[in-house]
Motif scaffolding. Structure first.
Motif, mmCIF file in Angstrom:
data_model
loop_
_atom_site.group_PDB
_atom_site.id
_atom_site.type_symbol
_atom_site.label_atom_id
_atom_site.label_comp_id
_atom_site.label_asym_id
_atom_site.label_seq_id
_atom_site.Cartn_x
_atom_site.Cartn_y
_atom_site.Cartn_z
ATOM 1 N N ALA A 532 0.882 -1.249 -0.028
ATOM 2 C CA ALA A 532 0.115 0.041 0.128
ATOM 3 C C ALA A 532 0.944 1.138 0.097
ATOM 4 C CB ALA A 532 -0.939 -0.107 1.067
ATOM 5 N N PHE A 533 1.870 1.275 0.945
ATOM 6 C CA PHE A 533 2.616 2.454 1.097
ATOM 7 C C PHE A 533 4.057 2.538 0.665
ATOM 8 C CE2 PHE A 533 -1.163 3.141 3.835
ATOM 9 C CZ PHE A 533 -1.473 4.186 3.703
ATOM 10 N N GLY A 534 4.566 1.305 0.113
ATOM 11 C CA GLY A 534 5.821 1.144 -0.346
ATOM 12 C C GLY A 534 6.696 0.611 0.748
ATOM 13 N N LYS A 535 7.888 -0.276 0.385
ATOM 14 C CA LYS A 535 8.841 -0.863 1.095
ATOM 15 C C LYS A 535 9.842 0.035 1.927
ATOM 16 C CE LYS A 535 8.555 -5.175 -1.564
ATOM 17 N NZ LYS A 535 9.355 -6.021 -2.488
ATOM 18 N N ASN A 536 9.975 1.322 1.178
ATOM 19 C CA ASN A 536 10.913 2.187 1.827
ATOM 20 C C ASN A 536 10.652 3.650 1.432
ATOM 21 O OD1 ASN A 536 11.723 2.653 -1.090
ATOM 22 N ND2 ASN A 536 13.090 0.793 -0.763
ATOM 23 N N GLU A 537 11.158 4.615 1.872
ATOM 24 C CA GLU A 537 11.103 5.979 1.508
ATOM 25 C C GLU A 537 10.678 6.333 -0.024
ATOM 26 O OE1 GLU A 537 13.989 8.700 3.213
ATOM 27 O OE2 GLU A 537 13.774 7.698 5.268
ATOM 28 N N ASP A 538 11.821 5.797 -0.784
ATOM 29 C CA ASP A 538 11.784 6.105 -2.172
ATOM 30 C C ASP A 538 10.373 5.468 -2.928
ATOM 31 O OD1 ASP A 538 14.213 7.314 -2.026
ATOM 32 O OD2 ASP A 538 15.324 5.296 -2.822
ATOM 33 N N GLU A 539 10.139 4.229 -2.511
ATOM 34 C CA GLU A 539 8.827 3.814 -2.878
ATOM 35 C C GLU A 539 7.791 4.587 -2.488
ATOM 36 O OE1 GLU A 539 8.255 -0.313 -2.658
ATOM 37 O OE2 GLU A 539 10.007 -1.058 -3.501
ATOM 38 N N PHE A 540 7.753 4.851 -1.209
ATOM 39 C CA PHE A 540 6.535 5.916 -0.828
ATOM 40 C C PHE A 540 6.402 7.219 -1.537
ATOM 41 C CE2 PHE A 540 5.040 9.418 2.226
ATOM 42 C CZ PHE A 540 3.755 8.853 2.252
ATOM 43 N N MET A 541 7.572 7.930 -1.943
ATOM 44 C CA MET A 541 7.456 9.135 -2.596
ATOM 45 C C MET A 541 7.328 8.965 -4.077
ATOM 46 S SD MET A 541 8.051 11.261 -0.272
ATOM 47 C CE MET A 541 7.865 12.686 -1.439
ATOM 48 N N GLU A 542 7.429 7.708 -4.784
ATOM 49 C CA GLU A 542 7.050 7.305 -5.880
ATOM 50 C C GLU A 542 5.604 7.165 -5.760
ATOM 51 O OE1 GLU A 542 8.437 4.232 -9.135
ATOM 52 O OE2 GLU A 542 7.293 3.330 -7.717
ATOM 53 N N LEU A 543 5.147 6.472 -5.081
ATOM 54 C CA LEU A 543 3.492 6.399 -4.945
ATOM 55 C C LEU A 543 2.802 7.751 -4.983
ATOM 56 C CD1 LEU A 543 3.245 3.463 -2.629
ATOM 57 C CD2 LEU A 543 2.775 3.371 -4.907
ATOM 58 N N LEU A 544 3.434 8.682 -3.934
ATOM 59 C CA LEU A 544 2.862 9.949 -4.185
ATOM 60 C C LEU A 544 2.649 10.790 -5.419
ATOM 61 C CD1 LEU A 544 4.164 11.396 -0.726
ATOM 62 C CD2 LEU A 544 2.161 10.039 -1.054
ATOM 63 N N ILE A 545 3.621 10.462 -6.219
ATOM 64 C CA ILE A 545 3.561 11.176 -7.509
ATOM 65 C C ILE A 545 2.925 10.174 -8.567
ATOM 66 C CG2 ILE A 545 5.273 12.735 -7.432
ATOM 67 C CD1 ILE A 545 6.994 10.801 -9.129
ATOM 68 N N MET A 546 2.402 8.930 -8.263
ATOM 69 C CA MET A 546 1.966 8.006 -9.237
ATOM 70 C C MET A 546 0.635 8.426 -9.903
ATOM 71 S SD MET A 546 1.472 4.144 -8.721
ATOM 72 C CE MET A 546 3.244 3.674 -8.747
ATOM 73 N N PRO A 547 0.221 8.413 -10.962
ATOM 74 C CA PRO A 547 -1.192 8.706 -11.415
ATOM 75 C C PRO A 547 -2.415 8.156 -10.451
ATOM 76 C CG PRO A 547 0.280 8.153 -13.391
ATOM 77 C CD PRO A 547 0.762 7.796 -12.182
ATOM 78 N N GLU A 548 -3.295 8.923 -10.215
ATOM 79 C CA GLU A 548 -4.193 8.426 -8.821
ATOM 80 C C GLU A 548 -4.930 7.263 -9.476
ATOM 81 O OE1 GLU A 548 -8.221 10.025 -7.310
ATOM 82 O OE2 GLU A 548 -6.616 11.745 -7.700
ATOM 83 N N THR A 549 -5.222 6.973 -10.797
ATOM 84 C CA THR A 549 -6.132 5.572 -11.198
ATOM 85 C C THR A 549 -5.283 4.472 -10.837
ATOM 86 O OG1 THR A 549 -5.598 6.479 -13.556
ATOM 87 C CG2 THR A 549 -7.968 6.797 -12.472
ATOM 88 N N LEU A 581 8.232 19.290 -14.850
ATOM 89 C CA LEU A 581 7.228 18.236 -14.789
ATOM 90 C C LEU A 581 6.490 18.296 -13.238
ATOM 91 C CD1 LEU A 581 5.590 16.264 -15.979
ATOM 92 C CD2 LEU A 581 7.180 14.303 -15.322
ATOM 93 N N TYR A 582 7.538 18.032 -12.197
ATOM 94 C CA TYR A 582 6.914 17.863 -10.987
ATOM 95 C C TYR A 582 5.886 18.960 -10.511
ATOM 96 C CZ TYR A 582 9.583 13.569 -9.733
ATOM 97 O OH TYR A 582 10.063 12.272 -9.864
ATOM 98 N N PRO A 583 6.159 20.364 -10.927
ATOM 99 C CA PRO A 583 5.245 21.351 -10.324
ATOM 100 C C PRO A 583 4.045 21.033 -11.097
ATOM 101 C CG PRO A 583 7.503 22.123 -10.739
ATOM 102 C CD PRO A 583 7.607 20.751 -11.020
ATOM 103 N N ILE A 584 3.901 20.521 -12.279
ATOM 104 C CA ILE A 584 2.656 20.574 -12.887
ATOM 105 C C ILE A 584 1.795 19.346 -12.242
ATOM 106 C CG2 ILE A 584 1.544 19.789 -15.032
ATOM 107 C CD1 ILE A 584 4.116 20.932 -16.453
ATOM 108 N N ILE A 585 2.611 18.303 -11.914
ATOM 109 C CA ILE A 585 2.259 17.096 -11.262
ATOM 110 C C ILE A 585 1.466 17.538 -9.799
ATOM 111 C CG2 ILE A 585 2.301 14.767 -10.263
ATOM 112 C CD1 ILE A 585 4.354 14.288 -12.654
ATOM 113 N N PHE A 586 2.152 18.080 -9.110
ATOM 114 C CA PHE A 586 1.863 18.766 -7.790
ATOM 115 C C PHE A 586 0.472 19.392 -7.526
ATOM 116 C CE2 PHE A 586 6.682 18.760 -6.487
ATOM 117 C CZ PHE A 586 6.679 17.507 -6.450
ATOM 118 N N LYS A 587 0.370 20.077 -8.705
ATOM 119 C CA LYS A 587 -0.967 20.835 -9.165
ATOM 120 C C LYS A 587 -2.085 19.836 -8.969
ATOM 121 C CE LYS A 587 0.955 25.142 -10.954
ATOM 122 N NZ LYS A 587 0.758 26.137 -11.863
#
Length: 639
Positions: A532-549, A581-587
């Motif tokens: 659900a949340f990732g095995k480590n910090e990197d995976e968690f941060m990747e999930l946060l920017i992953m497409p919602e669907t 790209l990231y600022p676009i995703i963050f919005k």
């Protein structure tokens, strides 16, 4: 002279009943006033109230007909004004029908022409408030109350929002709210009031007056302390309860509730920092004396017997008529009775006007009590008993844990023990408190994990991970509930749009999407958590920017290979491209993707962020067919 008192809770969703209004109900009933509580559609309240007045008038003019049994038809006519509806009332059944019709029309006009505003019936109205983001519905309720009270000076607005933003409420409504608790005799509400209203027992009968079901409505609610010794910047308690009161005796209030309303299964103490009390041993002794000891069982009392008894005593006719109707309806539908018996019960209800709450009468319920009583006696006699627990619902302070304190907590059946974990800085105190609790035999824990405040997303991941790892290490159960921070003042206090300094809209939506899959909580299970949340910090941060669907339909998009394609394309980005790209995703606004950038490479990645849910729901789309095939395969694999 008895006053007409109306207590209102805005129609927002909440877990707990309005404790302040329950105390006020007790106060006004002690003074002999007529009390009505309402939570729901305000227009429906008006229609039902006017219908009751109309029925009373018709009974005065012709009491040979039970007009109460026709209340539903009268209400329909008042609401819709259709001639076909007045015909259904059957006014012609009365010898005075020609005289009754103008009165029914009078009450219909009374509602639609808002005549009730010219001649209000309520002497005093109390409106409770809760969270600041319920601003709109709260203001609507206060303005509604202004039109129903004889004198606007006799409207009291209190509670959380009222205490936090009194000036804003006064500006919006013209009503100056009451801040804090009602703790001043001979000043609060009435000059001749000898009571400390905040310390009065709760009137549980008002909860029977409404359709709304509180998630945690069937328990003893109380306080053993008031206030808190801390001044946490995100917390409203210092405003609501500025003085710490270390001990409020429990036993008399609990026993009074038992006598009047019947025993309750659990005890929910709403204290904000109970461990700070120097009288904790006395509080624990009170809890135990009320029957909350390890291994204690709850046998539910006969609710129908209590309701009829209280009807006979005239404690709250409005509430107990509704409760009896609900209980009769439930027992009529129970599968434990055979069809013949259920049909018999239905006919008894039908013959006595007990099929609908609006047509139920006190006389009919008391008259038929002996006919229905055996079914309820049998129902409540077959109980085995349920475990009962105490819940310090607002959480306890890990920084105050000692062996002495935990040994006291272990003397009562606490489940779960909620240990606050709002800040990663308290990790050492938190883990120490939890391990100390386990040493004394406590096994079930829970806490809210505040996020979107001053911490970074990684801090939330660490706190969740700590709980999951402690579950395995200590062989205990810890349920974590990540809770988004909302400011209690200034911008965004009236909505849910606040974004913390280290957060953005995409991060917030990602956490909510993941929690949607976990039903809002994180429990035991390392593999489930890591998926659900990732095995480590990197995976968690990747999930946060992953497409919602991709988060909402995690396994499906992984099965299609979309997730890996997105991941591969993201890995080819240069630092400069990420900075674009990231600022676009963050919005988190992907309604017009082609307008977001001119860079073809970034546009290609942004296509993954479109709303695939509409395609999944479209029976003619390829994605719908693939999803259907995937679901069928999963169903087969589970067999």
């Amino acid at each position: 002279m008895n006053r007409n008192i109306l207590l209102l809770e805005p129609n927002y969703k909440n877990k707990f009943p309005p404790i302040g209004l329950m105390k006020l109900a007790t106060y006004f009933r002690l003074r002999g006033d007529n009390v009505v509580f309402y939570k729901g559609d305000l227009k429906e309240f008006l229609i039902n109230d006017i219908t009751n007045d109309c029925v009373e008038k018709l009974n005065q003019m012709d009491n040979t007909i039970n007009w109460k049994l026709r209340s539903d038809k009268i209400a329909t006519y008042i609401k819709y004004r259709r001639k076909t509806d007045i015909d259904k009332i059957g006014l012609e059944d009365s010898a005075y029908g020609i005289l009754l019709a103008p009165w029914v029309d009078y009450y219909k006009d009374y509602y639609h022409k808002k005549e009730y505003l010219k001649n209000p019936k309520w002497d005093w109205i109390g409106v409770t408030t809760l969270f600041t983001f319920y601003w709109d519905i709260t203001i609507e309720t206060i303005l509604f109350a202004k039109g129903l009270v004889k004198n606007v000076k006799n409207i009291m607005v209190g509670g959380v929002l009222a205490s936090i933003q009194p000036k804003e409420i006064e500006k919006a409504t013209g009503i100056k709210p009451h801040c804090g608790t009602l703790h001043t005799p001979y000043k609060d509400i009435d000059d001749d009031n000898p009571y400390v209203i905040d310390e009065l027992p709760l009137d549980y009968s008002i909860l029977e007056e409404i359709d709304y079901e509180y998630v945690d409505g069937r328990a003893f609610f109380s306080y053993a302390t008031r206030g808190c010794i801390r001044k946490c910047p995100f917390c409203a308690v210092p405003i609501l309860e500025p003085q710490f009161q270390p001990y409020l005796p429990l036993k008399d209030r609990i026993e009074r509730t038992r006598r009047l309303y019947g025993d309750q299964q659990n005890l929910l103490l709403m204290d904000n920092n109970v461990l700070a009390s120097k009288d904790l041993s006395a509080i624990i002794a009170d809890i135990r004396s009320c029957g909350f000891i390890p291994g204690a069982k709850y046998i539910e009392p006969n609710q129908y017997e209590i309701a009829i008894r209280n009807l006979r005593l005239g404690m709250n006719d409005r509430g107990y008529i509704r409760k009896c109707w609900k209980l009769l309806k439930d027992i009529n539908e129970t599968k434990r009775l055979n069809e013949e018996v259920r049909t018999h019960i239905y006919r008894l209800r039908e013959e006595n006007g007990l099929l609908h709450p609006i047509t139920c009468t006190k006389d009919a319920l008391i008259r038929t009590y002996k006919s229905f009583a055996p079914y309820f006696e049998k129902k409540y006699a077959s109980q085995k008993g349920r475990s009962r627990y105490i819940d310090f619902n607002q959480g306890v302070d890990a920084r105050l844990f000692t062996d002495e304190i935990v040994s006291l907590l272990a003397q009562v059946p606490v489940r779960p023990l909620r240990i606050a974990f709002d800040d990663i800085k308290t990790e050492r105190a938190y883990t120490s408190a939890l391990k100390m609790s386990v040493k004394y035999g406590i096994k079930d824990f829970s806490n809210y994990l505040l996020y979107n405040f001053r911490e970074k997303p990684i801090d939330l991941y660490h706190r969740m991970r700590i709980n999951v790892d402690l579950c395995e290490e200590l062989n205990v159960s810890i349920y974590s509930f990540p809770m988004k921070y909302h400011p209690i003042r200034d911008e965004h206090s009236h909505d849910r749009d606040y974004i913390g300094e280290h957060w953005n809209r995409k991060y917030i939506r990602a956490v909510q999407a993941i929690l949607n899959a976990t039903k809002g909580k994180i429990g035991r299970g390392v593999s489930f958590f890591e998926k659900a949340f990732g095995k480590n910090e990197d995976e968690f941060m990747e999930l946060l920017i992953m497409p919602e669907t991709f988060l909402l339909f995690r396994f499906f998009f992984e099965h299609l290979g979309y997730t890996q394609k997105w991941r591969n394309e993201m890995s080819t980005l240069t630092n400069e491209e990420r900075d674009i790209l990231y600022p676009i995703i963050f919005k988190n606004d992907f309604n017009h993707i082609d307008d977001l950038t001119n860079n073809p490479k970034l546009l290609q990645i942004l296509q993954y962020y479109k709303n695939y849910r509409s395609e999944i729901a479209d029976e003619n789309s390829e994605l719908y067919k693939l999803k259907k095939e995937y679901d069928e395969l999963r169903t087969i694999s589970k067999k």
